[in-house]
Design an enzyme around this catalytic site. Structure first.
Site, mmCIF file in Angstrom:
data_model
loop_
_atom_site.group_PDB
_atom_site.id
_atom_site.type_symbol
_atom_site.label_atom_id
_atom_site.label_comp_id
_atom_site.label_asym_id
_atom_site.label_seq_id
_atom_site.Cartn_x
_atom_site.Cartn_y
_atom_site.Cartn_z
ATOM 1 N N LYS A 1 0.846 -1.198 0.000
ATOM 2 C CA LYS A 1 0.000 0.000 0.000
ATOM 3 C C LYS A 1 0.881 1.248 0.000
ATOM 4 O O LYS A 1 1.887 1.298 0.720
ATOM 5 C CB LYS A 1 -0.905 -0.016 1.242
ATOM 6 C CG LYS A 1 -1.927 1.106 1.289
ATOM 7 C CD LYS A 1 -2.785 1.006 2.546
ATOM 8 C CE LYS A 1 -3.878 2.046 2.592
ATOM 9 N NZ LYS A 1 -4.689 1.950 3.830
ATOM 10 N N SER B 1 -9.599 1.733 2.872
ATOM 11 C CA SER B 1 -8.773 2.523 1.977
ATOM 12 C C SER B 1 -7.685 1.715 1.264
ATOM 13 O O SER B 1 -7.097 2.193 0.306
ATOM 14 C CB SER B 1 -8.100 3.650 2.761
ATOM 15 O OG SER B 1 -7.221 3.113 3.734
ATOM 16 N N SER C 1 -9.658 -0.472 7.152
ATOM 17 C CA SER C 1 -9.078 -0.364 5.808
ATOM 18 C C SER C 1 -8.356 -1.595 5.281
ATOM 19 O O SER C 1 -8.008 -1.623 4.097
ATOM 20 C CB SER C 1 -8.131 0.832 5.744
ATOM 21 O OG SER C 1 -8.878 2.001 5.555
HETATM 22 N N1 GLN Z 1 -12.956 4.112 6.263
HETATM 23 C C1 GLN Z 1 -12.431 4.583 7.506
HETATM 24 C C2 GLN Z 1 -12.053 6.037 7.378
HETATM 25 O O1 GLN Z 1 -12.269 6.575 6.355
HETATM 26 C C3 GLN Z 1 -11.245 3.749 7.912
HETATM 27 C C4 GLN Z 1 -10.039 4.049 7.103
HETATM 28 C C5 GLN Z 1 -8.828 3.249 7.524
HETATM 29 O O2 GLN Z 1 -8.928 2.221 8.192
HETATM 30 N N2 GLN Z 1 -7.671 3.748 7.144
HETATM 31 O O3 GLN Z 1 -11.541 6.621 8.264
#
Ligand code: GLN
Length: 482
Positions: A75, A150, A174
């Site tokens: 990532k 994400s 994420s």
């Molecule tokens: N979708 C969640 C957010 O937007 C979690 C994102 C993540 O785990 N990085 O904060």
């Protein structure tokens, strides 16, 4: 399509070679990445050089690493020496880290090969990878749908067999939510299990790095390579790292599995609920003892997260000012104007929204009402889990309330935030959580099953997931890509 463990066997028997495998992956990426758009950067030359080095080790009969010759994707939130790291954001461009994150160094020591850096929601804020400043990634099971986020690029890369495994980061879901949407295994380790040195910070009290793989054994192998204390990250712990692959065969006879009532809610996709209930029956059939548990503060977790995470993000993102990193806007008449323009041009809408939310929650006069209260709610959420774990060894529930949705489907930020109702409490409590394939909808979209464990008990999560995986066919299915 091989798994990580299978490829290791083929290398050792001489049936496959690292250079042959990496070339095949690079070709596959060239052919399919234009559709899936999982990668942001493909590191062709370094991947081939790493493959040659692995091949030499094999030929020389040198001791092999845990992931020797295994091609992985990373990532783009994780620093890679000499390879641009953009975090899905324009504000970091062109940032080329002068050092490797600890997880990258550890993967290197284990012999792994890095194929490239994967696309993501900007600064890991989002649940669909549509918040990438560059392009959205697509779900390999249906190119009209999102891969989740994400870490959508990492999940899609593994699902489309554009890498054998990957690293993601999980602040509120994420890793697990995209794993569920793409039909892969994804594991968020316990807070403190894996070093975050070199992880671009989003919300420092929640962020963890973890693996994606097509099967549970693959996730166990990657976790084995990256877990453990790191003096460079003061939040990483000295808790010893067990042998995760040895734990896989443990079985789940007599294991006490809790089913949290609050994780089966009105409005969730009935096919998801049915698949998870069927999975619970499978676990029972394998000898697990299931019981209902309650996590009464679940309802407040999302609200607490959307104060704590933006508050920490607003502080962490203060460093992107046009001076220290990446992008700088032209034409400002003084320093303050340059800061303002740089941040206005460099950050996307969701990141700005979070910075404003967080700055507001931390501001004088509001701090106690918002941030202070959210921290107290966090304690209650954590206590819910502690109480449940007095009676059970692990929890089973859906990873997400729905399957992958169509691109552009969730324009309202709140609708997007709701994707993480079942994953966020786990981050607030610092627990390990794993998502694995738990079925498919009638239209052929993957459904994720989430297992939640006690702190530092990834081994039980992995062994229960493995037991389930051995008697179900879901992980053997692959998307058809032309
Ligand atoms: N979708 C969640 C957010 O937007 C979690 C994102 C993540 O785990 N990085 O904060």
């Amino acid at each position: 399509m091989a798994t990580i463990a299978e490829l290791g066997i083929r290398y050792r028997s001489g049936e496959a070679t690292p250079t042959g495998v990496v070339r095949a992956y690079l070709e596959r990426i060239e052919a399919l990445n234009p559709q899936v758009r999982a990668y942001f950067t493909v590191t062709r030359d370094t991947a081939l050089a790493q493959a040659e080095a692995a091949e030499k080790r094999l030929k020389a009969g040198a001791p092999l690493g845990l992931l020797d010759g295994i091609p992985l994707a990373i990532k783009d939130v994780i620093c890679t020496k000499g390879i641009r790291t953009a975090c899905g954001s324009k504000i970091l461009e062109p940032f080329v880290p002068p050092y490797d994150a600890t997880v990258i160094a550890r993967l290197g020591a284990a012999g792994a090969i890095i194929l490239g850096k994967t696309n993501m929601d900007e600064f890991a804020m989002g649940s669909s990878t549509e918040n990438s400043a560059f392009f959205p990634t697509r779900n390999p099971w249906d190119l009209g749908r999102v891969p989740g986020g994400s870490s959508g690029g990492s999940a899609a890369a593994v699902a489309a067999d554009l890498a054998l495994g990957a690293l993601g980061s999980d602040t509120g879901g994420s890793i697990r939510q995209p794993a569920a949407f793409c039909g892969t295994v994804g594991l968020k380790p316990t807070y403190g299990r894996v070093s975050r040195y070199g992880l671009v910070a989003f919300a420092s009290s929640l962020d963890q790095i973890g693996p994606f793989a097509r099967d549970v054994r693959g996730a166990a192998l990657i976790l084995q390579a990256i877990a453990g204390h790191d003096p460079l990250d003061s939040t990483s712990t000295e808790v010893p790292v067990p042998d995760y692959t040895a734990a896989l065969g443990r079985g789940i006879e007599g294991l006490r599995v809790g089913v949290p009532a609050e994780y089966f809610i009105e409005g969730m996709d009935p096919e998801v609920e049915a698949a998870v209930r069927a999975a619970i029956d499978v676990l029972k059939g394998l000898g697990a003892r299931t019981e209902k548990v309650s996590l009464p503060h679940t309802d407040y977790a999302l609200a607490a997260y959307y104060l704590i995470a933006p508050a920490e993000a607003s502080s962490n993102l203060a460093r992107y000012d046009g001076v220290k990193y990446g992008y700088r806007a032209a034409g400002g008449k003084d320093l303050i104007q340059m800061y303002g323009r740089t941040r206005a041009e460099g950050f996307g809408a969701e990141v700005k929204r979070r910075i404003m939310l967080g700055t507001y929650a931390l501001s004088a006069g509001y701090y106690e009402a918002y941030y202070g209260k959210a921290q107290r709610v966090r304690t209650l959420v954590r206590r819910d889990f502690q109480q449940a774990f007095e009676r059970v060894d692990l929890l089973v529930c859906p990873t997400a309330p729905s399957v992958a949705f169509k691109l552009g489907d969730k324009e309202d930020p709140l609708q997007m935030y709701l994707c993480d109702v079942f994953t966020i409490p786990v981050n607030l409590a610092g627990l390990p959580g794993l998502s694995l394939p738990g079925g498919f909808t009638a239209t052929g979209l993957p459904i994720g099953l989430q297992l939640i464990g006690k702190p530092f008990d990834e081994a039980t999560l992995l062994s229960a997931a493995y037991a389930y995986e051995q008697v179900t066919p879901w992980h053997t299915r692959a998307p058809e890509l032309a």
